[in-house]
Scaffold this active site. Structure first.
Site, PDB file in Angstrom:
ATOM      1  N   ARG A   1     -10.457  14.457 -23.208  1.00 29.09           N
ATOM      2  CA  ARG A   1      -9.607  14.918 -24.487  1.00 29.09           C
ATOM      3  C   ARG A   1     -10.452  16.240 -24.918  1.00 29.09           C
ATOM      4  O   ARG A   1     -10.492  16.704 -26.208  1.00 29.09           O
ATOM      5  CB  ARG A   1     -10.031  13.945 -25.690  1.00 29.09           C
ATOM      6  CG  ARG A   1      -8.934  12.857 -25.488  1.00 29.09           C
ATOM      7  CD  ARG A   1      -7.445  13.214 -25.959  1.00 29.09           C
ATOM      8  NE  ARG A   1      -6.747  11.915 -25.744  1.00 29.09           N
ATOM      9  CZ  ARG A   1      -6.618  10.995 -26.864  1.00 29.09           C
ATOM     10  NH1 ARG A   1      -7.039  11.478 -27.990  1.00 29.09           N
ATOM     11  NH2 ARG A   1      -5.785   9.935 -26.469  1.00 29.09           N
TER      12      ARG A   1
ATOM     13  N   ARG B   1      -7.886  17.802 -31.461  1.00 25.86           N
ATOM     14  CA  ARG B   1      -7.861  18.315 -33.042  1.00 25.86           C
ATOM     15  C   ARG B   1      -9.372  18.874 -33.288  1.00 25.86           C
ATOM     16  O   ARG B   1      -9.192  19.178 -34.360  1.00 25.86           O
ATOM     17  CB  ARG B   1      -7.507  16.996 -33.784  1.00 25.86           C
ATOM     18  CG  ARG B   1      -5.612  16.870 -33.443  1.00 25.86           C
ATOM     19  CD  ARG B   1      -5.500  15.426 -34.095  1.00 25.86           C
ATOM     20  NE  ARG B   1      -6.104  14.604 -33.213  1.00 25.86           N
ATOM     21  CZ  ARG B   1      -5.898  13.096 -33.453  1.00 25.86           C
ATOM     22  NH1 ARG B   1      -5.357  12.536 -34.430  1.00 25.86           N
ATOM     23  NH2 ARG B   1      -6.406  12.287 -32.508  1.00 25.86           N
TER      24      ARG B   1
ATOM     25  N   ARG C   1      -0.489  23.234 -32.378  1.00 26.42           N
ATOM     26  CA  ARG C   1       0.372  22.122 -32.613  1.00 26.42           C
ATOM     27  C   ARG C   1       1.275  22.401 -33.858  1.00 26.42           C
ATOM     28  O   ARG C   1       2.427  21.886 -33.736  1.00 26.42           O
ATOM     29  CB  ARG C   1      -0.407  20.922 -32.853  1.00 26.42           C
ATOM     30  CG  ARG C   1       0.375  19.479 -32.811  1.00 26.42           C
ATOM     31  CD  ARG C   1      -0.250  18.165 -33.070  1.00 26.42           C
ATOM     32  NE  ARG C   1      -0.953  18.376 -34.550  1.00 26.42           N
ATOM     33  CZ  ARG C   1      -1.678  17.398 -35.101  1.00 26.42           C
ATOM     34  NH1 ARG C   1      -1.948  16.346 -34.292  1.00 26.42           N
ATOM     35  NH2 ARG C   1      -2.218  17.631 -36.217  1.00 26.42           N
TER      36      ARG C   1
ATOM     37  N   ASP D   1       0.080  13.623 -22.028  1.00 27.76           N
ATOM     38  CA  ASP D   1      -0.268  12.254 -22.449  1.00 27.76           C
ATOM     39  C   ASP D   1       0.137  11.212 -21.483  1.00 27.76           C
ATOM     40  O   ASP D   1       1.186  11.265 -20.905  1.00 27.76           O
ATOM     41  CB  ASP D   1       0.197  11.967 -23.871  1.00 27.76           C
ATOM     42  CG  ASP D   1      -0.411  10.833 -24.462  1.00 27.76           C
ATOM     43  OD1 ASP D   1      -1.350  11.020 -25.202  1.00 27.76           O
ATOM     44  OD2 ASP D   1       0.287   9.613 -24.527  1.00 27.76           O
TER      45      ASP D   1
ATOM     46  N   TYR E   1       1.081  -0.282 -23.832  1.00 25.47           N
ATOM     47  CA  TYR E   1       1.889   0.233 -24.790  1.00 25.47           C
ATOM     48  C   TYR E   1       3.425  -0.016 -24.909  1.00 25.47           C
ATOM     49  O   TYR E   1       3.780  -0.293 -25.939  1.00 25.47           O
ATOM     50  CB  TYR E   1       1.496   1.775 -24.741  1.00 25.47           C
ATOM     51  CG  TYR E   1       0.181   2.221 -25.189  1.00 25.47           C
ATOM     52  CD1 TYR E   1       0.101   2.663 -26.418  1.00 25.47           C
ATOM     53  CD2 TYR E   1      -0.743   2.380 -24.255  1.00 25.47           C
ATOM     54  CE1 TYR E   1      -1.345   2.950 -26.858  1.00 25.47           C
ATOM     55  CE2 TYR E   1      -2.113   2.819 -24.638  1.00 25.47           C
ATOM     56  CZ  TYR E   1      -2.251   3.049 -26.121  1.00 25.47           C
ATOM     57  OH  TYR E   1      -3.569   3.478 -26.470  1.00 25.47           O
TER      58      TYR E   1
HETATM   59  O1  CP3 Z   1      -7.762  17.230 -22.944  1.00 27.21           O
HETATM   60  C1  CP3 Z   1      -7.578  16.304 -22.405  1.00 27.21           C
HETATM   61  O2  CP3 Z   1      -8.215  15.167 -22.178  1.00 27.21           O
HETATM   62  C2  CP3 Z   1      -5.983  16.191 -21.845  1.00 27.21           C
HETATM   63  C3  CP3 Z   1      -4.903  15.448 -22.563  1.00 27.21           C
HETATM   64  C4  CP3 Z   1      -4.935  14.148 -23.012  1.00 27.21           C
HETATM   65  C5  CP3 Z   1      -4.300  13.603 -24.076  1.00 27.21           C
HETATM   66  N1  CP3 Z   1      -4.093  12.187 -23.945  1.00 27.21           N
HETATM   67  C6  CP3 Z   1      -3.844  14.382 -25.183  1.00 27.21           C
HETATM   68  C7  CP3 Z   1      -3.680  13.759 -26.447  1.00 27.21           C
HETATM   69  C8  CP3 Z   1      -5.005  13.035 -22.098  1.00 27.21           C
HETATM   70  C9  CP3 Z   1      -5.918  12.651 -20.790  1.00 27.21           C
HETATM   71  C10 CP3 Z   1      -4.689  11.768 -22.730  1.00 27.21           C
HETATM   72  C11 CP3 Z   1      -4.762  10.410 -22.220  1.00 27.21           C
HETATM   73  C12 CP3 Z   1      -4.296   9.251 -23.207  1.00 27.21           C
HETATM   74  N2  CP3 Z   1      -3.332   9.034 -24.216  1.00 27.21           N
HETATM   75  C13 CP3 Z   1      -4.876   7.954 -22.993  1.00 27.21           C
HETATM   76  C14 CP3 Z   1      -6.022   7.665 -22.114  1.00 27.21           C
HETATM   77  C15 CP3 Z   1      -7.224   8.138 -22.499  1.00 27.21           C
HETATM   78  C16 CP3 Z   1      -7.833   7.443 -23.764  1.00 27.21           C
HETATM   79  O3  CP3 Z   1      -8.216   8.084 -24.537  1.00 27.21           O
HETATM   80  O4  CP3 Z   1      -8.148   6.082 -23.550  1.00 27.21           O
HETATM   81  C17 CP3 Z   1      -4.245   7.060 -23.871  1.00 27.21           C
HETATM   82  C18 CP3 Z   1      -4.704   5.602 -24.238  1.00 27.21           C
HETATM   83  C19 CP3 Z   1      -3.150   7.940 -24.574  1.00 27.21           C
HETATM   84  C20 CP3 Z   1      -2.292   7.396 -25.743  1.00 27.21           C
HETATM   85  C21 CP3 Z   1      -2.620   8.058 -26.881  1.00 27.21           C
HETATM   86  N3  CP3 Z   1      -2.229   9.420 -27.130  1.00 27.21           N
HETATM   87  C22 CP3 Z   1      -3.112   7.730 -28.190  1.00 27.21           C
HETATM   88  C23 CP3 Z   1      -3.655   6.141 -28.343  1.00 27.21           C
HETATM   89  C24 CP3 Z   1      -3.233   8.749 -29.089  1.00 27.21           C
HETATM   90  C25 CP3 Z   1      -3.442   8.616 -30.382  1.00 27.21           C
HETATM   91  C26 CP3 Z   1      -4.903   8.613 -30.950  1.00 27.21           C
HETATM   92  C27 CP3 Z   1      -5.136  10.120 -30.955  1.00 27.21           C
HETATM   93  O5  CP3 Z   1      -6.356  10.547 -30.624  1.00 27.21           O
HETATM   94  O6  CP3 Z   1      -4.363  10.905 -31.794  1.00 27.21           O
HETATM   95  C28 CP3 Z   1      -2.474   9.931 -28.431  1.00 27.21           C
HETATM   96  C29 CP3 Z   1      -2.300  11.298 -29.021  1.00 27.21           C
HETATM   97  C30 CP3 Z   1      -2.921  12.255 -28.156  1.00 27.21           C
HETATM   98  N4  CP3 Z   1      -3.186  12.465 -27.058  1.00 27.21           N
HETATM   99  C31 CP3 Z   1      -3.419  13.605 -28.560  1.00 27.21           C
HETATM  100  C32 CP3 Z   1      -4.021  14.376 -27.816  1.00 27.21           C
HETATM  101  C33 CP3 Z   1      -4.429  15.799 -27.832  1.00 27.21           C
HETATM  102  C34 CP3 Z   1      -3.565  13.730 -30.284  1.00 27.21           C
HETATM  103  C35 CP3 Z   1      -2.300  14.257 -30.560  1.00 27.21           C
HETATM  104  C36 CP3 Z   1      -2.393  15.022 -32.062  1.00 27.21           C
HETATM  105  O7  CP3 Z   1      -2.593  14.457 -33.292  1.00 27.21           O
HETATM  106  O8  CP3 Z   1      -2.424  16.210 -31.828  1.00 27.21           O
END
Ligand code: CP3
Length: 343
Positions: free
Chosen positions: A26, A30, A39, A76, A152
């Site tokens: 990640r 944010r 975003r 994602d 999910y």
């Molecule tokens: O920089 C990176 O790592 C690349 C991008 C990336 C994202 N999600 C962007 C993201 C990667 C590799 C993921 C994987 C992901 N997504 C996983 C597996 C890794 C982990 O964290 O366990 C999972 C379970 C998800 C599903 C997901 N996406 C959730 C549960 C959430 C909400 C929680 C959160 O952090 O907001 C997301 C949103 C998400 N994915 C964001 C980002 C940058 C935040 C979105 C935003 O509000 O801008």
């Protein structure tokens, strides 16, 4: 620079490098003001994921700021259920939502043509990144693992200890197994296309593997991951594969040996000294700094960095966090981390 010469790829091929490659799960997100601005401009998270120009820019932001050794494609894990025809949307400030599947539902069909058409912007972002990234920076593609995707898809969100998927697996194992196997098929094809487009390594995120009972771990985590590894290797034998069965403790060793991945990403619950003796002889270890240190910083951060370096630098090792960096992280702590690792 050729892929083979990049620090991350050398470490994933089993080399002990003088200084470990470092990137953070990640790393785009944010905690970076430039990400929040992007975003806002894109009008939502999924618009970032499905617009190759925006996805390239989001991926590049942490590379420009910090110079990590690897970049991970901005996307994602939920684009895969989306491409399989499930509804996916993001509630601002809360996270992903899907329309939940019911116990016994047949798995969505995997039809390669519409599936890859839906994911075309992702593949375009990968290709764009290979042109934009600095010569020495490796590009990692990724997917969610079948089990984590299924949690999910069953619950419609990430909640309640993944209860919906766990209830389904015991109530109707045949239909749940069919869903897992269908996802494994789709994930394998998805990763192959990312590598075709330019990804130099891939990571399979099984973020909720720790919710599986030991008796369910093999069928729902190890077996589908093994199938994915076989599928990807048949098309791309030399591309390193990382697995992240988060939260499985001692079972990381079984996972590493049974699936044939090149390396495992460790959560912060595993001791680095144990990982050095139980895991490093069998593959590359990636991890595993407590992500909270990126929020709180200070001496506690440096002490844990030093401990991980001392334990794992004698074998193939990639420095990372134990899970994704959080929105509260301070970019100054990321800089302090890099200074400590690189000297
Ligand atoms: O920089 C990176 O790592 C690349 C991008 C990336 C994202 N999600 C962007 C993201 C990667 C590799 C993921 C994987 C992901 N997504 C996983 C597996 C890794 C982990 O964290 O366990 C999972 C379970 C998800 C599903 C997901 N996406 C959730 C549960 C959430 C909400 C929680 C959160 O952090 O907001 C997301 C949103 C998400 N994915 C964001 C980002 C940058 C935040 C979105 C935003 O509000 O801008």
């Amino acid at each position: 620079m050729k892929t083979d010469d990049k620090l991350l790829i050398r470490a994933l091929r089993g080399e002990t490098t003088p200084v470990p490659p470092v990137w953070l799960m990640r790393q785009a997100g944010r905690y970076l003001p430039e990400y929040r601005a992007l975003r806002e401009k894109a009008g939502g998270f999924l618009n970032l994921c499905y617009n190759p120009e925006h996805a390239v820019e989001a991926t590049m932001q942490p590379i420009r700021r910090f110079g990590f050794d690897a970049s991970i494609l901005f996307s994602d894990i939920l684009v895969v259920p989306h491409a399989l025809g499930r509804d996916v949307w993001f509630e601002t400030g809360e996270g992903p939502r899907l329309n939940p599947m019911a116990i016994g539902d047949a798995p969505p069909a995997f039809d390669p043509e519409p599936f890859h058409a839906h994911l075309k912007p992702v593949y375009e972002a990968v290709t764009g990144l290979r042109q934009s990234l600095p010569a020495e920076t490796a590009l990692i593609g990724f997917s969610g693992a079948p089990w984590t995707l299924a949690t999910y898809m069953a619950a419609g969100r990430g909640k309640d200890e993944q209860a919906a998927a766990r209830a389904w697996m015991y109530t109707d194992p045949d239909s749940f197994g069919a869903l897992i196997d269908r996802l494994a098929e789709a994930v394998g094809q998805y990763l192959i296309r990312q590598i075709d487009a330019g990804a130099e390594a891939v990571q399979i995120f099984d973020s909720w593997a720790g919710a599986l009972a030991p008796s369910a771990f093999d069928r729902y985590c190890v077996q589908p991951t093994t199938a994915i590894v076989e599928t990807v290797r048949a098309a791309h034998p030399d591309t390193p594969i990382l697995g992240f069965p988060r939260g499985v403790g001692a079972s990381y060793a079984d996972f590493l040996k049974a699936t044939g991945v090149n390396g495992v990403s460790l959560d912060q619950g595993v001791s680095p000294e144990w990982a050095a003796q139980a895991l490093q002889p069998h593959g590359t270890v990636q991890g595993n700094l407590e992500p909270m240190h990126m929020v709180t910083g200070g001496d506690a951060l440096l002490r844990d960095v030093d401990r991980i370096l001392a334990a794992l630098s004698g074998g193939p090792f990639v420095f990372n966090l134990g899970h994704g960096i959080t929105p509260q992280a301070d970019p100054a702590n990321v800089e302090a981390l890099l200074r400590r690792i690189r000297g």
